[in-house]
Scaffold this active site. Structure first.
Site, PDB file in Angstrom:
ATOM      1  N   ASP A 118      -4.652  -9.493 -11.471  1.00 21.36           N
ATOM      2  CA  ASP A 118      -5.003  -8.984 -10.145  1.00 21.36           C
ATOM      3  C   ASP A 118      -6.157  -9.782  -9.533  1.00 21.36           C
ATOM      4  O   ASP A 118      -6.636 -10.761 -10.110  1.00 21.36           O
ATOM      5  CB  ASP A 118      -5.340  -7.491 -10.248  1.00 21.36           C
ATOM      6  CG  ASP A 118      -4.933  -6.710  -9.011  1.00 21.36           C
ATOM      7  OD1 ASP A 118      -4.846  -7.308  -7.929  1.00 21.36           O
ATOM      8  OD2 ASP A 118      -4.710  -5.492  -9.125  1.00 21.36           O
ATOM      9  N   TRP A 152      -2.189 -10.533  -3.687  1.00 28.66           N
ATOM     10  CA  TRP A 152      -1.868  -9.792  -2.460  1.00 28.66           C
ATOM     11  C   TRP A 152      -1.433 -10.705  -1.303  1.00 28.66           C
ATOM     12  O   TRP A 152      -1.595 -10.354  -0.135  1.00 28.66           O
ATOM     13  CB  TRP A 152      -3.055  -8.922  -2.018  1.00 28.66           C
ATOM     14  CG  TRP A 152      -3.763  -8.250  -3.141  1.00 28.66           C
ATOM     15  CD1 TRP A 152      -3.202  -7.630  -4.231  1.00 28.66           C
ATOM     16  CD2 TRP A 152      -5.173  -8.130  -3.316  1.00 28.66           C
ATOM     17  NE1 TRP A 152      -4.177  -7.133  -5.050  1.00 28.66           N
ATOM     18  CE2 TRP A 152      -5.403  -7.417  -4.526  1.00 28.66           C
ATOM     19  CE3 TRP A 152      -6.278  -8.547  -2.563  1.00 28.66           C
ATOM     20  CZ2 TRP A 152      -6.672  -7.121  -4.993  1.00 28.66           C
ATOM     21  CZ3 TRP A 152      -7.549  -8.249  -3.033  1.00 28.66           C
ATOM     22  CH2 TRP A 152      -7.741  -7.550  -4.222  1.00 28.66           C
ATOM     23  N   GLY A 153      -0.902 -11.877  -1.608  1.00 30.22           N
ATOM     24  CA  GLY A 153      -0.436 -12.775  -0.557  1.00 30.22           C
ATOM     25  C   GLY A 153      -1.532 -13.527   0.160  1.00 30.22           C
ATOM     26  O   GLY A 153      -1.282 -14.159   1.187  1.00 30.22           O
ATOM     27  N   ASP A 173      -0.371  -4.250  -1.046  1.00 31.47           N
ATOM     28  CA  ASP A 173       0.268  -3.232  -1.884  1.00 31.47           C
ATOM     29  C   ASP A 173       1.310  -2.458  -1.096  1.00 31.47           C
ATOM     30  O   ASP A 173       1.107  -2.101   0.076  1.00 31.47           O
ATOM     31  CB  ASP A 173      -0.774  -2.256  -2.424  1.00 31.47           C
ATOM     32  CG  ASP A 173      -1.673  -2.890  -3.470  1.00 31.47           C
ATOM     33  OD1 ASP A 173      -1.344  -3.992  -3.955  1.00 31.47           O
ATOM     34  OD2 ASP A 173      -2.709  -2.275  -3.796  1.00 31.47           O
TER      35      ASP A 173
END
Length: 488
Positions: A118, A152-153, A173
């Site tokens: 993450d 998250w792009g 998300d």
């Protein structure tokens, strides 16, 4: 011309088709435990999911304590994992499954066989450097660990992620409602040219069976994720999953589209008024078509065999991938699609060529520049220009046998469009949502010109200029260098 070369795939031999598995976060959040993961693994082993291809059982955040041990190792929360994560991994392995784990590229997390890495609390350190460091650390173990990037792009990860991880999140998300799923779909669908075997675009875990998602909406999500060659990571309560949701998750016909070995992400053929048509070429020459109705009312959605890249047959076979029913058509592909619903067909017969397309920069020969979307805008009607070639996504075009030219602008896929169906010299050439109309169809000619199918005029640089920012327009064909282009 050769297709545009993006960063090479990671090359660890994993995820040659999109990975499939389970992750606990969407259904349970921080309420993960050893017993939960074991019961989920057992459910997957017995309910048909493992046989359908779901092989990873992934533990998300909140599995560890906040402090490492004296040797610098992560410590499982003893209340949640009293036997430690190794015993949990051993249990999954005993069933023939694999265990995945979650970690973070920052200083703390957000609340085996597979690592979801993450992006929380990253202190502004370059994402590419952080994720590359973990790639190298995983490689040094010598173990086959699938590496899932979860930033998250951000940082245009699709432009560099192929050489770093086996998949990369292209979006924020997801949430367990139709609006959230729809937003994620729109963010990911335009990035097809960046995906392939070993390096997939990841629009986040499935919300099938969760929240306010109806059965129709869940079926749409599963269909669209398969059409986009996305990882299929279930995120619902599998020990208690309903028969209806389970039947969606193990639909072998839809899964075969997702995991087709050709490894092509489907692209938007047309999109008008919330009625979308996607096409995905398959290894045996078939094409998968998804007719998706974003609107709140039943709608008829149609396309043609030619538009999806199929030619050369008097009849084509359509297999409905949800019902299994077969039919034939001479060319029209159409269905009445319920609100928020999706109909999927596998189209066989004839020859294929339009689905794969040719991708690269469109070079203006006279100017020595590239066809460019100004500032990566997503505003429909914006006129395209020439600009110094820089390899950006807003200069990367795909031309299909259906004659459409598409570009990924921002996170949306749009089509090269002759404004307002005009057919006169000087008509501006710009961007518009793909709709399959003839003013969005272009022919690449052997003399280097690009002509509009509707207008029969040439794509040219206004005034024959060579300066950055010069606009593109329709022109009477004259063979000049300002009307000649190369793709690739």
């Amino acid at each position: 011309m050769l297709a545009f070369a993006f960063s090479a795939a990671l090359g660890n031999g994993l995820a040659l088709t999109p990975q499939m598995g389970f992750n606990d976060w969407n259904a349970y959040g921080c309420n993960v435990s050893e017993s939960l993961i074991k019961s989920t693994a057992q459910a997957m082993h017995t309910n048909g999911m493992q046989a359908a291809g779901y092989s990873y059982v992934n533990i998300d955040d909140c599995w560890m304590t906040h402090n490492r041990d004296s040797g610098g190792r992560l410590v499982p929360d003893p209340a949640k994992f009293p036997d430690g994560t190794k015993r949990t991994a051993d249990y999954a392995h005993s069933l023939g499954l694999k265990l995945g784990i979650y970690e973070d590229a920052g200083t703390a997390t957000c609340a085996g066989d597979y690592l979801k890495y993450d992006n929380c609390n990253n202190n502004g350190v370059s994402a590419q450097s952080r994720y590359t460091a973990m790639r190298d650390a995983l490689a040094a173990t010598g173990l086959p660990i699938l590496y899932s990037l979860c930033n998250w792009g951000q940082d245009n990860v699709w432009t560099w992620g192929a050489g770093v991880g086996n998949s990369r999140r292209t979006t924020g998300d997801i949430s367990a409602n139709f609006a959230g799923m729809l937003s994620i779909f729109h963010s990911n669908v335009g990035l097809a040219s960046y995906a392939g075997p070993g390096h997939w675009n990841d629009p986040d875990m499935l919300e099938v069976g969760n929240g306010s998602m109806t059965a129709t909406e869940s079926r749409s999500e599963f269909s669209l994720w398969a059409e986009m060659a996305a990882p299929l990571i279930a995120g619902t309560n599998l020990p208690s999953v309903s028969a209806e949701i389970l039947s969606m998750l193990i639909n072998s016909r839809v899964i075969a589209v997702d995991r087709d070995p050709l490894g092509k992400q489907g692209t938007m053929v047309s999109s008008s008024g919330g009625r979308d048509v996607l096409a995905k070429p398959l290894a045996n020459g078939d094409v998968s078509v998804a007719l998706f109705n974003e609107t709140g009312s039943t709608a008829t959605i149609s396309t043609t065999a030619a538009a999806i890249g199929k030619t050369g047959a008097s009849a084509y076979t359509l297999t409905d991938l949800w019902s299994g029913a077969s039919s034939t058509t001479s060319g029209t592909i159409s269905a009445s699609v319920p609100a928020h619903g999706t109909v999927m067909y596998r189209v066989a017969g004839g020859t294929s060529g339009g689905g794969t397309g040719v991708t690269g920069a469109v070079h203006a020969v006279g100017a020595g520049a590239c066809l460019d979307v100004p500032n990566s805008t997503t505003t429909a009607g914006t006129q395209v220009e020439i600009w110094s070639c820089n390899g950006g996504a807003n200069q990367t075009w795909t031309h299909f046998a259906s004659h459409q030219f598409t570009v990924c602008s921002g996170s949306s896929q749009m089509c090269l469009d002759a404004y307002n169906n005009r057919t006169t010299p000087g008509t501006k050439v710009g961007l518009w949502s793909c709709n399959g109309q003839s003013n969005q169809q272009w022919t690449l000619n052997t003399n280097g010109t690009i002509t509009g199918v509707q207008s029969r005029l040439c794509l040219g640089v206004a005034g024959g200029a060579i300066a950055d920012g010069t606009l593109a327009e329709l022109q009477t064909c004259n063979g000049g260098s300002s009307q000649r282009w190369t793709l690739g």
